[in-house]
Design an enzyme around this catalytic site. Structure first.
Site, PDB file in Angstrom:
ATOM      1  N   HIS A  14     -42.164 -44.018   6.777  1.00  0.00           N
ATOM      2  CA  HIS A  14     -42.327 -44.651   5.108  1.00  0.00           C
ATOM      3  C   HIS A  14     -43.799 -45.075   5.028  1.00  0.00           C
ATOM      4  CE1 HIS A  14     -40.311 -47.291   2.029  1.00  0.00           C
ATOM      5  NE2 HIS A  14     -41.765 -46.598   1.661  1.00  0.00           N
ATOM      6  N   HIS A  16     -47.312 -44.557   2.519  1.00  0.00           N
ATOM      7  CA  HIS A  16     -47.679 -43.548   1.156  1.00  0.00           C
ATOM      8  C   HIS A  16     -49.450 -43.436   1.311  1.00  0.00           C
ATOM      9  CE1 HIS A  16     -44.156 -44.742  -1.311  1.00  0.00           C
ATOM     10  NE2 HIS A  16     -44.231 -45.953  -0.362  1.00  0.00           N
ATOM     11  N   HIS A 189     -36.704 -44.385  -2.587  1.00  0.00           N
ATOM     12  CA  HIS A 189     -36.754 -45.881  -2.710  1.00  0.00           C
ATOM     13  C   HIS A 189     -35.616 -46.399  -3.425  1.00  0.00           C
ATOM     14  CE1 HIS A 189     -40.775 -44.804  -1.341  1.00  0.00           C
ATOM     15  NE2 HIS A 189     -41.103 -46.002  -1.352  1.00  0.00           N
ATOM     16  N   GLU A 192     -35.020 -52.252  -3.184  1.00  0.00           N
ATOM     17  CA  GLU A 192     -36.307 -52.977  -2.796  1.00  0.00           C
ATOM     18  C   GLU A 192     -36.545 -53.927  -3.846  1.00  0.00           C
ATOM     19  OE1 GLU A 192     -40.032 -50.890  -3.469  1.00  0.00           O
ATOM     20  OE2 GLU A 192     -41.138 -52.218  -2.249  1.00  0.00           O
ATOM     21  N   ASP A 272     -45.424 -48.473   5.153  1.00  0.00           N
ATOM     22  CA  ASP A 272     -45.603 -48.564   3.682  1.00  0.00           C
ATOM     23  C   ASP A 272     -46.922 -48.352   3.044  1.00  0.00           C
ATOM     24  OD1 ASP A 272     -44.158 -48.210   1.360  1.00  0.00           O
ATOM     25  OD2 ASP A 272     -43.647 -50.423   0.850  1.00  0.00           O
ATOM     26  N   ASP A 273     -47.635 -49.392   2.829  1.00  0.00           N
ATOM     27  CA  ASP A 273     -49.021 -49.189   2.357  1.00  0.00           C
ATOM     28  C   ASP A 273     -49.843 -50.381   3.186  1.00  0.00           C
ATOM     29  OD1 ASP A 273     -48.236 -47.864  -0.255  1.00  0.00           O
ATOM     30  OD2 ASP A 273     -46.772 -49.626   0.123  1.00  0.00           O
TER      31      ASP A 273
HETATM   32  N1  ADE Z   1     -45.240 -46.816  -3.782  1.00  0.00           N
HETATM   33  C1  ADE Z   1     -45.973 -47.269  -2.829  1.00  0.00           C
HETATM   34  N2  ADE Z   1     -45.315 -48.423  -2.215  1.00  0.00           N
HETATM   35  C2  ADE Z   1     -44.159 -48.634  -3.116  1.00  0.00           C
HETATM   36  C3  ADE Z   1     -43.333 -49.503  -2.848  1.00  0.00           C
HETATM   37  N3  ADE Z   1     -43.068 -50.530  -1.926  1.00  0.00           N
HETATM   38  N4  ADE Z   1     -42.153 -49.512  -3.676  1.00  0.00           N
HETATM   39  C4  ADE Z   1     -42.017 -48.562  -4.724  1.00  0.00           C
HETATM   40  N5  ADE Z   1     -43.409 -47.560  -4.973  1.00  0.00           N
HETATM   41  C5  ADE Z   1     -43.935 -47.476  -3.996  1.00  0.00           C
HETATM   42 ZN    ZN Z   2     -42.670 -46.799  -0.141  1.00  0.00          ZN
END
Ligand code: ADE
Ligand code: ZN
Length: 335
Positions: A14, A16, A189, A192, A272-273
């Protein structure tokens, strides 16, 4: 003593692409391409919630323009994962967010970055274009077509992301049905920023076996039992919860990732990011161990579950499972 989780072989499931662009790279690409990021570099990775984060994410996307840029950000992301011990990566892309850049250019650069990682650091990678749920199901169908036109071996699936509520999964059922009919894997997703019903809808209407995040599942005990029995995989991202959910204290005994694990759900740890959330994949494992109640044995189980439910071919998974299991056992014994 905290083990060095960067030594553990693992899969990142997971992540991006655009959320993994390093700050220095974002600044350099913006300068090269004459793009105004609208904020000082030090402020680019600072925001209050998911919507604010997505606004920044959108700006950074504008800085990635040429095929070489896409290759660079893909390779750098994979190199960072490798430094955290990842041997296999499955990542999302947001080609719709790079306004005016043909999908062919973007996909060519991404493919080149994946090939570079395979050749230079021996890392395997697959990717899934993420559907921006805010744009609605009609745009999503056209987007799926545009992605299928660029299909390559590394494009293994399709995802659903961006602001979750009030954009329930059910209207996307025809898009996901088409993706599945085309042989793509699917994940969404959910849970969240949206309710447990969105997790349920992603499983029932979209037929996802994989849910990205999923925290709100804990509000629905029947759904928890159902997900456990069906072996639904939850790709959890501990640090993200500090930024995009009400769960801002990772040591809280009621933190949903802790409770998901205690409830016997299949949970993997992911990043994630990472630059946006000032983290790395290895750090997320440290957090899971130190703050979220995952024993070393549980983390090993989580690594192997993630591998087993990854989108790699079965024979490859079997081979890697034996290799990784032995390596992790030796690391735990030596810890
Ligand atoms: N795009 C990138 N990170 C995200 C996240 N945590 N939730 C939704 N879209 C995303
Ligand atoms: Zn994500």
């Amino acid at each position: 003593m905290t083990p060095n989780f960067a030594l553990w072989p693992k899969a990142e499931l997971h992540l991006h692409l655009e959320g993994a662009i390093l700050p220095g790279t974002a600044a350099e690409l913006a300068e090269k391409n004459g793009v105004d990021l609208g904020a000082k570099p030090e402020d680019l990775y600072s925001y209050a919630d998911l919507s604010e984060f997505l606004a920044m994410y959108g700006r950074i996307c504008q800085a990635v323009v040429t095929e070489e840029d896409f290759q660079r950000v893909t390779f750098e992301m994979l190199r960072e994962c490798h430094a955290s011990g990842a041997r296999h990566v499955e990542f999302f892309i947001s080609p719709h967010a790079h306004e005016g850049i043909p999908f062919a250019t973007q996909f060519a650069g991404i493919r080149a970055g994946i090939a570079q990682a395979r050749e230079t650091i021996g890392l395997s990678a697959l990717f899934a274009p993420g559907i921006n749920r805010e744009q609605g199901p009609e745009a999503a169908m056209a987007y799926l077509d545009a992605c299928l036109a660029q299909r390559c071996d590394a494009m293994a699936g399709i995802g659903l992301d961006y602001n979750e509520a009030p954009f329930p999964p059910e209207p996307f059922a025809p898009v996901f049905a088409r993706a599945r009919a085309e042989g793509l894997q699917v994940s969404a997703h959910a849970g969240e920023g949206g309710p447990a019903a969105y997790v349920r809808g992603s499983i029932e209407a979209l037929e996802c076996q994989r849910i990205d995040h999923g925290y709100a599942v804990m509000d629905d005990p029947d759904l928890v039992a159902r997900c456990r029995d069906a072996g639904i995989l939850f790709t959890c991202c501990p640090t993200t919860t500090i930024y995009t959910t009400p769960w801002r204290d990772l040591t809280d005994p009621r933190h949903p990732i802790r409770r998901m694990h205690e409830a016997g759900l299949a949970v993997t740890i992911n990043s994630d990011d990472p630059p946006f959330f000032s983290t790395t994949l290895a750090k997320e494992y440290e957090i899971a161990h130190r703050d979220l109640g995952f024993s070393l044995e549980a983390l090993k189980g989580s690594v192997l579950t993630g591998l087993a439910k990854s989108w790699l071919p079965e024979a490859e998974k079997t081979r890697l499972a034996a290799e990784w299991s032995g390596e992790i056992d030796a690391l735990i014994a030596g810890a």
